[in-house]
Design an enzyme around this catalytic site. Structure first.
Site, PDB file in Angstrom:
ATOM      1  N   GLU A   2       0.832  -1.209   0.000  1.00  0.00           N
ATOM      2  CA  GLU A   2       0.000   0.000   0.000  1.00  0.00           C
ATOM      3  C   GLU A   2       0.864   1.255   0.000  1.00  0.00           C
ATOM      4  OE1 GLU A   2      -2.218  -3.024   2.705  1.00  0.00           O
ATOM      5  OE2 GLU A   2      -0.162  -2.580   2.075  1.00  0.00           O
TER       6      GLU A   2
ATOM      7  N   CYS B 190      -2.680  -3.601   7.241  1.00  0.00           N
ATOM      8  CA  CYS B 190      -2.296  -3.734   8.647  1.00  0.00           C
ATOM      9  C   CYS B 190      -2.848  -2.569   9.460  1.00  0.00           C
ATOM     10  CB  CYS B 190      -0.788  -3.835   8.784  1.00  0.00           C
ATOM     11  SG  CYS B 190       0.132  -2.378   8.254  1.00  0.00           S
TER      12      CYS B 190
ATOM     13  N   ARG C  29      12.864 -21.920  -6.929  1.00  0.00           N
ATOM     14  CA  ARG C  29      13.721 -21.556  -5.795  1.00  0.00           C
ATOM     15  C   ARG C  29      13.541 -20.083  -5.430  1.00  0.00           C
ATOM     16  NH1 ARG C  29      19.672 -24.294  -7.101  1.00  0.00           N
ATOM     17  NH2 ARG C  29      19.034 -26.493  -6.810  1.00  0.00           N
TER      18      ARG C  29
ATOM     19  N   ARG D  74      20.260 -19.468 -10.171  1.00  0.00           N
ATOM     20  CA  ARG D  74      21.277 -19.127 -11.162  1.00  0.00           C
ATOM     21  C   ARG D  74      20.678 -18.617 -12.474  1.00  0.00           C
ATOM     22  NH1 ARG D  74      23.154 -23.595  -8.517  1.00  0.00           N
ATOM     23  NH2 ARG D  74      22.704 -25.105 -10.180  1.00  0.00           N
TER      24      ARG D  74
END
Length: 373
Positions: free
Chosen positions: A58, A81, A190, A213
């Protein structure tokens, strides 16, 4: 509410969800959230949670929109929040910006929020709608939700196997079972996880780096975790030597940790060592391990092997989803299996999975499953 508004809400929320996906693996212990600000059908601001969890989505979107946020509609994948932290609550920032409406994908189960952000917005006279594209928002927030509800991360098991489920020949040769496109996809997987875990046998045999990678994405490499009850990992191992750059955590038996010299050597190399008690079978207690990871803020854990670790997590019901990369090669039963023995004698005791998709990746296939119980 008209069908036009409903369709527009879904379209903008899906854009916010796509933005949230960009932060996966980079925001722990915070969730990766996406936010879009729309005024008069024009997107005036957008953002997602930044690396390390701040600034929040936000805040980024409001920074883009500026004064155009006044009277606008905000689409956010997770409830803003409501608690003070390093910055003011996002709910307060939206109120101060003068937005007219907030569309929320999911309520935040964090005890510090848990409906308070929505209540704060409504108390300021802002129209709030909750639950738009909720199932899609839940998927992108699943690691954060799992940590808050089950006190463990979302756990993904990843394989790269032959058509007959082998990860190496009987001599241990495994490079490469899948092609370039599948390996690139695996590296992206990953990058979308907070941490990656392997067992000691895989670590000792392969000496992996467990980094991302892909070009320009090394800094998105996940934290590396090794389950090594006897502290056998050499100090010259890639996961030890590379620890100052990409953190490595090592979980070992409490009794082994009494070898203070070995522990000190790991710590001086930059490896963080955790002691853990064995379970009733003499193996590291994985339920305790994943609880520790949750306490440390890990929300998304990727397991890459080997077969013993995969079997152990499956037996304990700790796997949430599986990504299976499969090549059109056959090795035969002399090869090393992707999953060690499970001790299942009756078909009704088999682990059931739900197929989400099967997709071609170069000359190989990737299959995604979730555990159904």
């Amino acid at each position: 509410m008209t069908l036009t508004i409903i369709n527009a809400d879904k379209a903008h929320m899906r854009t916010a969800i796509n933005l949230a996906q960009r932060g996966l693996g980079q925001t722990w212990p915070n969730p990766s959230v996406g936010c879009v600000i729309v005024l008069d059908d024009i997107v005036v601001g957008r953002g997602w949670t930044q690396q390390g969890g701040r600034p929040h989505a936000e805040t980024v979107a409001l920074g883009q929109s500026g004064d155009a946020a006044r009277g606008a509609t905000v689409y956010v994948t997770l409830e803003p929040c409501s608690h003070d932290g390093l910055t003011e609550p996002c709910a307060k920032a939206l109120i101060d910006a003068g937005v007219a409406r907030v569309v929320v994908g999911l309520e935040d189960p964090d005890p510090r929020v848990n409906g308070r952000g929505i209540k704060m917005l409504r108390g300021a006279g802002i129209n709030v709608n909750v639950g738009v594209c909720a199932s899609e928002a839940e998927r992108v927030t699943s690691g954060f939700l799992k940590r808050n509800t089950d006190d463990r991360p979302l756990i993904t098991l990843k394989f790269a196997t032959t058509l007959d489920g082998r990860i190496a020949t009987k001599s241990g040769d495994s490079k490469w079972i899948t092609g370039d496109a599948a390996r690139r996809s695996g590296h992206m997987l990953r990058a979308n996880h907070d941490a990656i875990l392997v067992g000691s046998l895989t670590a000792l045999k392969d000496d992996p780096s467990l980094t991302c990678r892909l070009p320009g994405m090394f800094n998105r490499s996940p934290l590396r975790i090794v389950v090594d009850g006897r502290m056998r990992l050499p100090l010259t191992h890639n996961l030890v030597v590379g620890a100052p750059e990409i953190p490595t955590w090592l979980f070992t038996f409490s009794e082994t940790c009494q070898n203070s010299g070995r522990r000190r050597a790991y710590q001086e190399a930059g490896v963080k060592v955790f002691d853990i008690n064995p379970d009733e079978n003499g193996y590291p207690d994985l339920k305790v391990l994943v609880g520790v990871l949750a306490e440390k803020g890990i929300t998304r854990l990727l397991i890459e092997g080997g077969g013993i670790i995969a079997s152990a997590f499956l037996k304990l019901g700790l796997i949430d989803e599986v990504f299976w990369y499969r090549s059109a090669k056959i090795i035969g039963n002399e090869g090393l299996p992707a999953i060690a023995g499970m001790g299942i004698e009756r078909l009704q005791d088999a682990i059931n999975m739900k197929t989400h998709y099967v997709e071609r990746v170069g000359d190989d296939f990737v299959e995604q499953y979730s555990l159904t119980g």
